[in-house]
Design a protein around this motif. Structure first.
Motif, PDB file in Angstrom:
ATOM      1  N   GLU A  74       0.861  -1.265  -0.015  1.00  0.00           N
ATOM      2  CA  GLU A  74      -0.123   0.100   0.055  1.00  0.00           C
ATOM      3  C   GLU A  74       0.757   1.234  -0.018  1.00  0.00           C
ATOM      4  O   GLU A  74       2.060   1.201   0.393  1.00  0.00           O
ATOM      5  CB  GLU A  74      -0.873  -0.329   1.386  1.00  0.00           C
ATOM      6  N   PRO A  75       0.342   2.375  -0.287  1.00  0.00           N
ATOM      7  CA  PRO A  75       1.177   3.562  -0.379  1.00  0.00           C
ATOM      8  C   PRO A  75       1.536   4.015   0.876  1.00  0.00           C
ATOM      9  O   PRO A  75       1.076   3.538   2.230  1.00  0.00           O
ATOM     10  CB  PRO A  75      -0.049   4.521  -0.969  1.00  0.00           C
ATOM     11  N   ALA A 117      -2.022   8.832  -5.188  1.00  0.00           N
ATOM     12  CA  ALA A 117      -2.174   7.562  -5.646  1.00  0.00           C
ATOM     13  C   ALA A 117      -3.143   6.617  -5.024  1.00  0.00           C
ATOM     14  O   ALA A 117      -3.681   6.908  -3.913  1.00  0.00           O
ATOM     15  CB  ALA A 117      -0.852   6.880  -5.785  1.00  0.00           C
ATOM     16  N   GLY A 118      -3.527   5.636  -5.796  1.00  0.00           N
ATOM     17  CA  GLY A 118      -4.541   4.687  -5.250  1.00  0.00           C
ATOM     18  C   GLY A 118      -4.041   3.758  -4.237  1.00  0.00           C
ATOM     19  O   GLY A 118      -2.842   4.072  -3.930  1.00  0.00           O
ATOM     20  N   ALA A 124      -7.961   0.355  -8.151  1.00  0.00           N
ATOM     21  CA  ALA A 124      -7.735   1.298  -7.393  1.00  0.00           C
ATOM     22  C   ALA A 124      -7.954   2.599  -7.978  1.00  0.00           C
ATOM     23  O   ALA A 124      -7.292   2.729  -9.095  1.00  0.00           O
ATOM     24  CB  ALA A 124      -6.856   1.085  -6.348  1.00  0.00           C
ATOM     25  N   THR A 125      -9.097   3.471  -7.562  1.00  0.00           N
ATOM     26  CA  THR A 125      -9.045   4.711  -7.885  1.00  0.00           C
ATOM     27  C   THR A 125      -8.059   5.776  -7.474  1.00  0.00           C
ATOM     28  O   THR A 125      -7.562   5.386  -6.322  1.00  0.00           O
ATOM     29  CB  THR A 125     -10.285   5.275  -7.925  1.00  0.00           C
ATOM     30  N   GLY A 126      -7.651   6.928  -7.969  1.00  0.00           N
ATOM     31  CA  GLY A 126      -6.754   7.921  -7.513  1.00  0.00           C
ATOM     32  C   GLY A 126      -7.483   8.266  -5.965  1.00  0.00           C
ATOM     33  O   GLY A 126      -8.550   8.368  -6.103  1.00  0.00           O
ATOM     34  N   LEU A 127      -6.614   8.793  -5.192  1.00  0.00           N
ATOM     35  CA  LEU A 127      -6.912   9.426  -3.935  1.00  0.00           C
ATOM     36  C   LEU A 127      -7.625   8.376  -3.178  1.00  0.00           C
ATOM     37  O   LEU A 127      -7.915   8.825  -2.031  1.00  0.00           O
ATOM     38  CB  LEU A 127      -8.198  10.408  -4.056  1.00  0.00           C
ATOM     39  N   SER A 128      -7.300   6.918  -3.412  1.00  0.00           N
ATOM     40  CA  SER A 128      -7.933   6.220  -2.398  1.00  0.00           C
ATOM     41  C   SER A 128      -6.800   5.650  -1.623  1.00  0.00           C
ATOM     42  O   SER A 128      -7.053   4.729  -0.815  1.00  0.00           O
ATOM     43  CB  SER A 128      -8.485   4.843  -3.184  1.00  0.00           C
ATOM     44  N   GLY A 129      -5.699   6.161  -1.431  1.00  0.00           N
ATOM     45  CA  GLY A 129      -4.445   5.599  -0.792  1.00  0.00           C
ATOM     46  C   GLY A 129      -4.063   6.501   0.349  1.00  0.00           C
ATOM     47  O   GLY A 129      -5.301   6.768   1.281  1.00  0.00           O
TER      48      GLY A 129
END
Length: 209
Positions: A74-75, A117-118, A124-129
């Motif tokens: 994960e980010p 980033a996701g 996964a969509t952007g901003l979901s991380g």
């Protein structure tokens, strides 16, 4: 799994990040800013701190997407790693760990690469991380990036945005960021800064006013 301390220490240096955070602290002024740099900028310190009454939280560091380091699912934001990694501190503040923080911040600034980033899951969509994690933790607004950033430009953008808001509290975050971006574009001392790749990755998520 735990973060690879050797790989974290091998990441390229970011000489502009300390200057960036010191500039932000100077803008906020004495009594309004607490700096944690170098050995003090640890995951342990972040997770143990009482951040519930902090209005502005700024990180200037490496931002990693899922898979960028071996085993990273994960980010994460890179912090100063310990000599030996543990579950409590392996030098990486992951999105899931960030979501467990207790915040009441007007603004969280993630001055790092790919912080919009996701979350690393398939599709996964952007901003979901990291962005969603900090919003879940209680941030009302965030400054995040959609792709790798130059640390010198990131430093100018964040510091100038906060300086403009300090000069004119009615300006709002979105307008202040826009004005700081225009200053970067019009910087005749370094025409490479005018390219959108240098200033356009940053976006405000949440409350822009």
């Amino acid at each position: 799994g735990l973060g690879d301390v050797a790989a974290i220490r091998a990441l390229s240096p970011l000489p502009g990040t300390e200057r960036e955070l010191r500039s932000i602290a100077d803008i906020l002024g004495p009594g309004r800013a607490v700096l944690h740099l170098g050995p003090e900028a640890t995951e342990t310190r972040v997770r143990a701190a009482d951040l519930s009454d902090v209005a502005i939280i700024a990180f200037a560091t490496h931002g990693l997407v899922a898979g960028e380091l071996q085993g990273l699912a994960e980010p994460a934001l890179v912090l100063t790693p310990p000599d030996m990694p543990t579950a409590e501190d392996d030098g990486l503040l992951t999105a899931s760990e960030a979501s467990a923080l207790t915040l009441n911040a007007d603004w969280v600034i993630l001055s790092a690469c790919n912080t919009a980033a996701g979350d690393g899951t398939p599709g996964a969509t952007g901003l979901s991380g990291l962005a969603r994690a900090f919003l879940f933790a209680g941030a009302r607004s965030m400054l995040v990036s959609h792709w790798p950033v130059r640390d010198d430009v990131a430093a100018q953008l964040t510091a100038r945005t906060l300086a403009l808001m300090d000069e004119n509290p009615q300006l709002g975050r979105a307008r202040a960021l826009q004005s700081a971006m225009i200053e970067v574009i019009e910087d005749t001392a370094d025409r490479t800064r005018a390219h959108p790749a240098t200033w356009a990755p940053f976006v405000i998520v949440g409350e822009g006013g």
